[in-house]
Design an enzyme around this catalytic site. Structure first.
Site, short mmCIF file in Angstrom:
data_model
loop_
_atom_site.label_atom_id
_atom_site.label_comp_id
_atom_site.label_asym_id
_atom_site.label_seq_id
_atom_site.Cartn_x
_atom_site.Cartn_y
_atom_site.Cartn_z
N LYS A 1 46.27 -0.02 -17.97
CA LYS A 1 44.92 -0.42 -17.57
C LYS A 1 44.60 0.19 -16.22
O LYS A 1 45.34 0.01 -15.25
CB LYS A 1 44.83 -1.95 -17.49
CG LYS A 1 43.48 -2.49 -17.01
CD LYS A 1 42.41 -2.35 -18.08
CE LYS A 1 41.03 -2.75 -17.55
NZ LYS A 1 40.78 -4.18 -17.57
N HIS B 1 41.08 -7.36 -25.73
CA HIS B 1 40.98 -7.47 -24.26
C HIS B 1 40.95 -8.94 -23.87
O HIS B 1 39.92 -9.60 -23.99
CB HIS B 1 39.69 -6.78 -23.76
CG HIS B 1 39.56 -6.74 -22.26
ND1 HIS B 1 39.19 -5.61 -21.57
CD2 HIS B 1 39.74 -7.70 -21.31
CE1 HIS B 1 39.14 -5.86 -20.28
NE2 HIS B 1 39.47 -7.14 -20.09
N HIS C 1 34.93 -3.39 -22.17
CA HIS C 1 33.71 -4.18 -21.96
C HIS C 1 32.50 -3.33 -21.55
O HIS C 1 31.99 -3.46 -20.45
CB HIS C 1 33.92 -5.33 -20.98
CG HIS C 1 34.78 -5.00 -19.77
ND1 HIS C 1 34.54 -3.95 -18.94
CD2 HIS C 1 35.88 -5.63 -19.28
CE1 HIS C 1 35.46 -3.94 -17.98
NE2 HIS C 1 36.28 -4.93 -18.17
N HIS D 1 42.37 -11.98 -20.92
CA HIS D 1 43.10 -12.44 -19.73
C HIS D 1 43.61 -13.84 -20.07
O HIS D 1 42.80 -14.74 -20.29
CB HIS D 1 42.19 -12.53 -18.52
CG HIS D 1 41.56 -11.21 -18.15
ND1 HIS D 1 42.09 -10.36 -17.21
CD2 HIS D 1 40.44 -10.60 -18.63
CE1 HIS D 1 41.33 -9.28 -17.11
NE2 HIS D 1 40.31 -9.39 -17.96
N ASP E 1 37.31 -10.05 -23.27
CA ASP E 1 37.39 -10.14 -21.81
C ASP E 1 37.34 -11.60 -21.37
O ASP E 1 36.84 -11.90 -20.28
CB ASP E 1 36.27 -9.32 -21.14
CG ASP E 1 36.53 -9.15 -19.64
OD1 ASP E 1 37.69 -9.24 -19.22
OD2 ASP E 1 35.55 -8.92 -18.90
N HIS F 1 38.53 0.02 -16.76
CA HIS F 1 37.43 -0.80 -16.24
C HIS F 1 36.46 0.21 -15.62
O HIS F 1 36.72 0.75 -14.55
CB HIS F 1 37.93 -1.81 -15.20
CG HIS F 1 36.83 -2.68 -14.67
ND1 HIS F 1 36.75 -4.03 -14.94
CD2 HIS F 1 35.73 -2.39 -13.92
CE1 HIS F 1 35.66 -4.53 -14.37
NE2 HIS F 1 35.03 -3.56 -13.75
#
Ligand code: NCD
Ligand code: ZN
Length: 343
Positions: free
Chosen positions: A99, A13, A174, A15, A247, A136
């Site tokens: 996602k 995970h 997460h 970004h 994350d 999420h």
């Protein structure tokens, strides 16, 4: 000198953004991880396989010379995603998951799903074409206390999704609460979770006690100590349902240190060192390799990596910031000492 060597890990995970920020942050991920699941919440979001391929090319261009790195692309699920797009994505060589962001739950989630029941036909298509759904897991109801949003999501949405699609591979991204951990433990082998370094290392005092520290603010927000302990127990349990997902979510320092700061902790600069700190503190360094290098690959049905990475016990101080002045990013534990270092 004390060292640990493990199979080269993956980040399930991450970004990595685009443009100038991508160029600053990607080298940090690449020096540790062979592969990373790339989050699709750009502006505008990555919603089609064609967009994901273009984004993948941009990422590959930013990989420093001499490194092997495989970006595993994901698509952003919206109310307008079609079953045909899901079939195409599942058949594509480079798209590994969808996602699901509840609309408005976090950074760049405006295009997310407002009514989860309404996308059930799409989840059915994911189950049929066997492509994982990454969630999420927070409700967005403004009346719900921000510290309760994950727990309530487990009850109101996750239980229903998992019950309705027993063949769908789901990653609860997460996880931050004991309730989410219990849900994942009790669910079938098709349900797994990622855990971030910040949720293993800190409780909510890190954000709020003795002053407000925006670089510890992410979503789902870091919770109370008993939740942290549940996460550490899960991560160090050698249960293959729990694996590494940083994350890592870079934001410019100017946007974090603001009257209304963005959510996201930047952790890619020292991800493995941060996890090593958490595992060592739990007396479970021997469990790091499974969590970091095996269980995620197994869940995604990808081969485990063949190379290794070595950490040595050697103190270093995390820099105050990375990137050029106007594009500066403050990392997690900036100016603080870490005792493990990648060799
Ligand atoms: C993430 C981001 O900045 O993209 N922020 C965060 O706090 N984790 C979005 C997300 O994963 O929720
Ligand atoms: Zn994220």
């Amino acid at each position: 000198m004390k060292t640990i060597t493990i199979t080269r890990p993956d980040d399930w995970h991450a970004h990595v953004r685009s443009g100038a920020v991508l160029k600053t942050v990607l080298p940090h991920t690449v020096r540790q991880f062979a592969r990373a699941i790339i989050m699709p919440n750009l502006k505008p979001p990555v919603t089609t396989a064609a967009q994901a391929l273009a984004y993948r090319e941009e990422i590959l261009q930013a990989v420093p010379a001499g490194f092997d790195f495989m970006p595993l692309m994901t698509l952003y699920l919206t109310g307008s995603t079609t079953a045909a797009e899901i079939k195409m994505a599942a058949g594509s060589d480079h798209v590994y998951a969808f996602k699901l962001y509840p609309a408005g739950a976090t950074t760049n989630s405006d295009s997310g799903v407002a009514d989860i029941k309404a996308v059930y036909p799409l989840l059915e298509a994911m189950e049929k074409y066997d492509i994982p759904l990454l969630i999420h897991g927070e409700v967005t109801d403004e009346r719900c206390d921000i510290f309760d949003r994950e727990r309530v999501f487990v009850d109101t949405s996750l239980t229903g999704i998992a019950g309705s699609f027993p063949g769908l591979r789901i990653v609860v991204e997460h996880v931050t609460t004991s309730e989410a951990v219990q849900f994942v433990e009790a669910a079938g082998a098709n349900v797994a979770a990622t855990i971030t370094p910040q949720h293993l290392l800190f409780n909510r005092n890190a954000i709020l006690a003795g002053g407000i520290r925006p670089h510890y603010y992410c979503l789902p927000i870091i919770k109370r100590e008993h939740h942290r302990l549940a996460l550490v127990a899960a991560a160090t349990s050698a249960n293959p349902k729990f694996f590494l997902g940083t994350d890592s979510a870079p934001h410019l320092t100017s946007l974090k240190e603001s009257a209304c700061g963005c959510a996201g902790c930047y952790s890619a600069h020292a991800a493995l060192e941060l996890y090593a700190k958490a595992f060592e503190r739990a007396g479970s360094l021997d469990k790091l390799e499974g969590f970091a290098s095996f269980y995620g690959a197994d869940f995604y049905r990808l081969p485990r990596n063949s190379g290794t990475i070595t950490l040595e016990k050697s103190a270093w101080t995390v820099p105050a910031a990375y990137g050029e002045d106007s594009l500066s990013i403050t990392p997690l534990m900036a100016n603080e000492e870490l005792s493990w270092k990648i060799r």
